[in-house]
Design an enzyme around this catalytic site. Structure first.
Site, short mmCIF file in Angstrom:
data_model
loop_
_atom_site.label_atom_id
_atom_site.label_comp_id
_atom_site.label_asym_id
_atom_site.label_seq_id
_atom_site.Cartn_x
_atom_site.Cartn_y
_atom_site.Cartn_z
N SER A 234 9.16 9.85 -6.39
CA SER A 234 7.79 9.34 -6.42
C SER A 234 6.88 10.35 -7.10
O SER A 234 6.72 11.49 -6.65
CB SER A 234 7.28 9.07 -5.00
OG SER A 234 5.87 8.91 -5.06
N HIS B 224 9.41 6.16 -9.49
CA HIS B 224 8.60 5.39 -8.54
C HIS B 224 7.13 5.73 -8.75
O HIS B 224 6.72 6.89 -8.64
CB HIS B 224 9.05 5.74 -7.12
CG HIS B 224 8.41 4.93 -6.04
ND1 HIS B 224 8.84 3.66 -5.69
CD2 HIS B 224 7.36 5.20 -5.21
CE1 HIS B 224 8.09 3.20 -4.70
NE2 HIS B 224 7.18 4.12 -4.39
N ASP C 243 3.39 5.03 -7.55
CA ASP C 243 2.58 4.53 -6.43
C ASP C 243 1.16 4.23 -6.88
O ASP C 243 0.34 5.14 -7.03
CB ASP C 243 2.55 5.58 -5.31
CG ASP C 243 3.88 5.69 -4.58
OD1 ASP C 243 4.35 4.65 -4.06
OD2 ASP C 243 4.45 6.79 -4.54
N MET D 56 -2.39 2.88 -5.99
CA MET D 56 -3.21 2.67 -4.78
C MET D 56 -4.65 2.39 -5.19
O MET D 56 -5.15 3.01 -6.14
CB MET D 56 -3.20 3.94 -3.92
CG MET D 56 -1.83 4.37 -3.48
SD MET D 56 -1.94 5.87 -2.48
CE MET D 56 -0.22 6.22 -2.21
N HIS E 170 5.07 0.52 -7.33
CA HIS E 170 4.81 0.12 -5.95
C HIS E 170 3.31 -0.11 -5.82
O HIS E 170 2.53 0.85 -5.83
CB HIS E 170 5.33 1.25 -5.03
CG HIS E 170 5.03 1.04 -3.58
ND1 HIS E 170 5.18 2.06 -2.65
CD2 HIS E 170 4.60 -0.04 -2.89
CE1 HIS E 170 4.85 1.60 -1.46
NE2 HIS E 170 4.49 0.33 -1.57
N MET F 77 0.20 -0.74 -3.99
CA MET F 77 -0.52 -0.71 -2.71
C MET F 77 -1.96 -1.07 -2.99
O MET F 77 -2.87 -0.23 -2.93
CB MET F 77 -0.38 0.68 -2.07
CG MET F 77 1.01 0.92 -1.51
SD MET F 77 1.37 2.67 -1.30
CE MET F 77 1.89 3.08 -2.94
N MET G 79 9.23 0.07 4.07
CA MET G 79 8.46 1.32 4.18
C MET G 79 8.90 2.08 5.43
O MET G 79 8.97 1.51 6.52
CB MET G 79 6.96 1.04 4.29
CG MET G 79 6.28 0.54 3.01
SD MET G 79 6.52 1.58 1.57
CE MET G 79 5.68 3.09 2.06
N ASP H 245 11.28 3.81 1.41
CA ASP H 245 10.25 4.69 0.85
C ASP H 245 9.45 5.38 1.95
O ASP H 245 8.82 4.71 2.77
CB ASP H 245 9.32 3.81 -0.01
CG ASP H 245 8.20 4.59 -0.69
OD1 ASP H 245 8.22 5.84 -0.67
OD2 ASP H 245 7.29 3.93 -1.25
#
Ligand code: DX5
Ligand code: ZN
Length: 222
Positions: free
Chosen positions: A13, A37, A39, A41, A70, A72, A141, A179
């Protein structure tokens, strides 16, 4: 594009990398990992902001790694087209954000990308089970989303096994991704439960030697 090296796919990540030196950080691990990965957000679905489309677009120019995004965010479907144009490969979206995931799954596939659904630690697997056939990846998660460096929540292990049983009973080739809080000490547990892809931020980019950290993770996974 090769996006699998060994028996387990390792997806570091980028959240744990040095944001001032992203190209260098990715370059160090590139040949040793399977996916990257990313992330994303929005400071709304989770109480933190990370990076989004412009950063991913720039990263695509410096690496051929498989981009596992991913999301979020509260409105993940809005990001499908921009992320496809930016060079993403897989988009995973939280069932908590899109209780009816079918339109987003279709949009993602129509854009030529892989699609996955994510469940938070407190969300039962039953929330995504009916949609498993829409998914290339089911992401369980193992921390509350929003921040790297949290401790692995052991209570999610049975959920990983449940996901594995569900896809196997239906003959699906769905990857089961885990994750949050993954280290060489607990990677075997998640793989034994049925995970096929592990995400690790702190344990890889947070290590003094990320390449050695990947090798340790693979050894522990064997
Ligand atoms: C948490 C993120 C994770 C995180 C993992 O919201 O989805 O991908 O970066 O980091 P570690 O491995 O440090 O828990
Ligand atoms: Zn993540």
């Amino acid at each position: 594009m090769i996006h699998r090296i060994g028996g387990v796919k390792i997806a570091p990540s980028l959240l744990a990398a040095d944001f001032a030196r992203l190209e260098e950080e990715i370059g160090r691990v590139e040949e040793h990992v399977d996916w990257l990965h990313l992330d994303v957000m929005d400071g709304h679905f989770v109480p933190n902001l990370s990076f989004g489309v412009p950063v991913i677009e720039s990263l695509r120019k410096v690496t051929g790694l498989w981009f596992d995004c991913h999301l979020m965010v509260t409105n993940p479907a809005d990001l499908v087209e921009p992320l496809a144009a930016a060079g993403a490969n897989l988009l995973t979206m939280h069932i908590e954000a899109i209780p009816d995931p079918e339109p987003a799954a279709k949009l993602t596939r129509d854009a030529g990308l892989d699609f996955g659904l994510v469940v938070n630690p407190l969300t039962p697997f039953a929330a995504v089970a009916p949609y498993a056939e829409l998914c290339d990846v089911l992401l369980v998660m193992s921390v509350e989303p929003g921040f790297g460096g949290q401790a692995f929540i052991d209570a999610v292990v049975p959920k990983i096994a449940e996901a594995r049983e569900w896809v196997e009973a239906r003959g699906l080739a769905t990857d089961i991704q885990v994750d949050g809080g993954i280290t060489p000490s607990n990677v075997r547990t998640v793989l034994d439960a049925g995970a096929t892809v592990v995400v690790a931020g702190s344990a890889i980019f947070g290590a003094d030697d990320p390449v050695r950290a990947v090798a340790e993770m693979r050894r522990a996974a064997e």
